[in-house]
Design an enzyme around this catalytic site. Structure first.
Site, short mmCIF file in Angstrom:
data_model
loop_
_atom_site.label_atom_id
_atom_site.label_comp_id
_atom_site.label_asym_id
_atom_site.label_seq_id
_atom_site.Cartn_x
_atom_site.Cartn_y
_atom_site.Cartn_z
N ARG A 1 -6.53 -7.56 -8.22
CA ARG A 1 -7.52 -6.48 -8.01
C ARG A 1 -8.65 -6.56 -9.05
O ARG A 1 -9.78 -6.15 -8.77
CB ARG A 1 -6.85 -5.11 -8.02
CG ARG A 1 -5.87 -4.97 -6.85
CD ARG A 1 -5.61 -3.55 -6.44
NE ARG A 1 -4.37 -3.48 -5.68
CZ ARG A 1 -4.24 -3.78 -4.39
NH1 ARG A 1 -5.29 -4.14 -3.69
NH2 ARG A 1 -3.06 -3.71 -3.79
N ARG B 1 -5.11 -2.81 -16.76
CA ARG B 1 -6.39 -2.74 -16.04
C ARG B 1 -7.46 -1.93 -16.77
O ARG B 1 -8.64 -2.03 -16.42
CB ARG B 1 -6.18 -2.20 -14.62
CG ARG B 1 -5.53 -3.23 -13.72
CD ARG B 1 -5.30 -2.75 -12.31
NE ARG B 1 -4.75 -3.85 -11.51
CZ ARG B 1 -4.13 -3.70 -10.34
NH1 ARG B 1 -3.97 -2.49 -9.82
NH2 ARG B 1 -3.66 -4.74 -9.69
N LYS C 1 -0.03 -2.09 -14.88
CA LYS C 1 -0.18 -2.75 -13.58
C LYS C 1 -0.12 -4.28 -13.78
O LYS C 1 0.34 -4.74 -14.82
CB LYS C 1 -1.48 -2.31 -12.92
CG LYS C 1 -1.49 -0.83 -12.53
CD LYS C 1 -0.50 -0.55 -11.43
CE LYS C 1 -0.44 0.91 -11.07
NZ LYS C 1 0.68 1.22 -10.16
N GLY D 1 5.61 -5.88 -8.32
CA GLY D 1 6.37 -4.73 -8.82
C GLY D 1 7.07 -3.99 -7.70
O GLY D 1 8.20 -3.49 -7.86
N LYS E 1 -0.26 -3.65 2.32
CA LYS E 1 0.77 -4.29 1.50
C LYS E 1 1.99 -3.38 1.33
O LYS E 1 3.12 -3.81 1.53
CB LYS E 1 0.16 -4.66 0.14
CG LYS E 1 1.10 -5.37 -0.80
CD LYS E 1 0.35 -6.23 -1.79
CE LYS E 1 -0.19 -5.47 -2.97
NZ LYS E 1 0.87 -5.00 -3.90
N SER E 2 1.76 -2.12 0.97
CA SER E 2 2.89 -1.21 0.72
C SER E 2 3.73 -1.03 1.98
O SER E 2 4.97 -1.02 1.92
CB SER E 2 2.36 0.17 0.30
OG SER E 2 1.73 0.08 -0.95
N ARG F 1 6.32 -5.72 -17.20
CA ARG F 1 6.19 -4.38 -16.59
C ARG F 1 7.50 -3.61 -16.68
O ARG F 1 8.58 -4.12 -16.38
CB ARG F 1 5.71 -4.53 -15.14
CG ARG F 1 4.34 -5.20 -15.10
CD ARG F 1 3.80 -5.34 -13.73
NE ARG F 1 3.53 -4.04 -13.12
CZ ARG F 1 3.21 -3.89 -11.83
NH1 ARG F 1 3.12 -4.94 -11.04
NH2 ARG F 1 2.97 -2.70 -11.35
N ARG G 1 7.76 -2.30 2.84
CA ARG G 1 8.77 -1.30 3.26
C ARG G 1 9.35 -1.65 4.63
O ARG G 1 10.55 -1.43 4.87
CB ARG G 1 8.14 0.09 3.27
CG ARG G 1 7.94 0.64 1.85
CD ARG G 1 6.89 1.72 1.83
NE ARG G 1 6.80 2.39 0.54
CZ ARG G 1 6.17 1.90 -0.54
NH1 ARG G 1 5.62 0.71 -0.50
NH2 ARG G 1 6.12 2.61 -1.66
N ASP H 1 -5.02 2.14 -7.13
CA ASP H 1 -5.34 0.71 -6.97
C ASP H 1 -6.83 0.47 -6.79
O ASP H 1 -7.29 -0.67 -6.84
CB ASP H 1 -4.56 0.13 -5.78
CG ASP H 1 -3.07 0.03 -6.08
OD1 ASP H 1 -2.68 0.10 -7.26
OD2 ASP H 1 -2.28 -0.09 -5.12
C1 S3P Z 1 2.83 0.83 -4.65
C2 S3P Z 1 2.69 1.90 -5.49
C3 S3P Z 1 1.74 1.95 -6.60
C4 S3P Z 1 0.63 0.92 -6.44
C5 S3P Z 1 1.17 -0.43 -6.05
C6 S3P Z 1 1.96 -0.35 -4.76
C7 S3P Z 1 3.86 0.89 -3.61
O1 S3P Z 1 2.43 1.68 -7.81
O2 S3P Z 1 -0.13 0.80 -7.63
O3 S3P Z 1 0.10 -1.35 -5.90
O4 S3P Z 1 3.83 0.06 -2.67
O5 S3P Z 1 4.74 1.76 -3.70
P1 S3P Z 1 3.25 2.84 -8.58
O6 S3P Z 1 4.14 3.44 -7.63
O7 S3P Z 1 4.00 2.15 -9.67
O8 S3P Z 1 2.19 3.74 -9.12
#
Ligand code: S3P
Length: 433
Positions: free
Chosen positions: A388, A346, A342, A94, A21-22, A122, A26, A315
């Site tokens: 999650r 959580r 989150k 987020g 996902k991250s 958030r 990006r 996570d």
């Molecule tokens: C993420 C960073 C994390 C993670 C989120 C995805 C990202 O959050 O918990 O699920 O893609 O950069 P934080 O950077 O707020 O800790």
């Protein structure tokens, strides 16, 4: 949708999970501001990444293959996004909101960013405050800058910024804005958080340097479109790997997942708890370390998870808490106050739902204490709309006697729509109702 699981079957087999996902977020975002085309292969098709793609489309970016894992982003080449007539809906994500804020900080028009009821709770101050320092105008609700967010960017100055919390989203937002500033932007982190932005910026041709806990990006940068092959999401694989670790005689293999050390803290935790972890086929894919990961289950032992391990397991803490209920002895999670902001709180949601299954869990301000050796009994539990939490509770249900019903489980579509099917393919009894 309800997810119904019946416990006690052992898990066996090899499985694949969708793209990380991250990294998918990006790839779309960097592709959007790069010059030329960016090809994204194995992009995650799930609600959060679709939110990013839709926002980019609203900002004038052409995306071919929307809703499929094979995407081409036609980059606008710099701060050339177009103002959207409508607010940008980041849904539950987020990452979408915070990283987009970094990019919009360099655009002279005004944007509104909003999201669902979870995202509106958030805090965006960790991004809003440094971006204001760089020269953007940002407004939100309360001093924590809760969404909806209004942002108007412009010419940016580079800053040196010490993050108050280890957050890859905050770090990334500042680095993205730094691409458009005149000079070097420096970000210091209190502990290492996921570094996908740094790795990918390098692949797109930015000048980026990492030394210890400091990242420097040199602006103005000219990004050039590239190909990103997204590895399997280790946070999605973690549900099955943790379940297999806790169910003796189980053995499962996750194929082609990221083993980036900023993400693989949970494998270290599982090993400390007594599981056997084997990495095969280790390779590098688009600047990210990837492997097939096998986990063999056994009777686990309780551990302490705290300090620098927290951002590297952030996570996976809900599912680690779930399996800690059947480990021998106590598991302590500390320094994890970030869990409170989150998709749900959580700490509160996992404590209340695990208790419904008969677990003994004590809530701490920054974590929890999980009493091991619990005899879990199937029950009706709530996801609290958090993907999650829903999946971690399904894993807890596998460790329980009888049937566990997870209500409001549609939210698994946020990151991992195929979760029930993959779980069933490994031998678990799962039903959707
Ligand atoms: C993420 C960073 C994390 C993670 C989120 C995805 C990202 O959050 O918990 O699920 O893609 O950069 P934080 O950077 O707020 O800790």
């Amino acid at each position: 949708m309800k997810l119904i699981v019946r416990g006690k079957a052992k898990l066996q087999g090899a499985f694949s999970v969708p793209g990380d996902k991250s990294i998918s977020h990006r790839a779309l975002l960097l592709g959007a501001i790069a010059a030329g085309e960016t090809k994204v292969e194995n992009c995650l098709v799930a609600e959060d990444v679709l939110s990013t793609a839709r926002c980019l489309q609203q900002l004038g970016v052409q995306i071919d293959g929307f809703g499929t894992p094979s995407i081409i982003v036609h980059g606008v080449g710099g701060a050339n996004l177009k103002q959207s007539d409508e607010p940008l809906d980041c849904g539950n994500s987020g990452t979408t909101m915070r990283l987009l804020m970094g990019i919009l900080a360099a655009h002279t028009f005004e944007s509104w960013l909003t999201g669902d009821s979870s995202l509106q709770k958030r805090p965006m101050d960790r991004v809003a405050i440094p971006l204001q320092r760089m020269g953007a105008k940002v407004e939100g609700r309360t001093e924590r800058y809760l969404p909806p967010i209004r942002i108007r960017g412009g010419k940016l100055r580079p800053i040196e910024w010490a993050l108050p919390v280890a957050s890859a989203q905050a770090k990334s937002a500042i680095l993205l804005a730094g691409l458009f500033a005149d000079g070097t932007t420096l970000v210091h982190e209190p502990a290492p958080s996921r570094d996908h932005t740094e790795r990918m910026l390098q692949a797109f041709g930015a000048k980026i340097f990492v030394k210890g806990l400091t990242v420097a990006v040199v602006g103005p940068a000219k990004l050039k479109g590239t190909t990103v092959i997204v590895p399997g999401d280790p946070s999605s694989a973690a549900f099955f790997l943790c379940a297999a670790a806790a169910i003796p005689d189980s053995e499962v293999t996750a194929l082609g997942i990221s083993v980036n050390p900023t993400r693989s803290g949970y494998l270290e935790v599982l090993e400390q708890m007594g599981a056997t972890i084997l990495l095969h086929n280790e390779r590098t894919q688009g600047g990210e370390p990837v492997a097939d990961v096998t986990v063999r289950g056994s009777k686990l032992k309780g551990v302490t998870i705290s300090g620098d391990l927290i951002p590297r397991t952030i996570d996976e803490l809900p599912v680690l808490a779930a399996i800690a209920t059947v480990a021998e002895g106590i598991t302590v999670i500390r320094n994890a106050q970030e869990l409170r902001v989150k998709e749900s709180d959580r700490i509160a949601t996992m404590v209340s739902e695990l208790r419904k299954l008969g677990a003994q869990v004590k809530e701490l301000p920054d974590g929890m204490v999980v009493q091991g050796d619990s005899k879990l009994i199937g029950a009706e539990v709530q996801s609290h709309g958090d993907h999650r939490v829903a999946m971690a509770l399904a894993i807890a249900g596998l460790l329980a006697e009888g049937e566990t019903v997870i209500h409001d489980a549609d939210c698994v579509a946020i990151s991992f729509p195929q979760f029930p099917q993959v779980l069933a393919s490994l031998g678990a009894e799962v039903e959707l109702a």
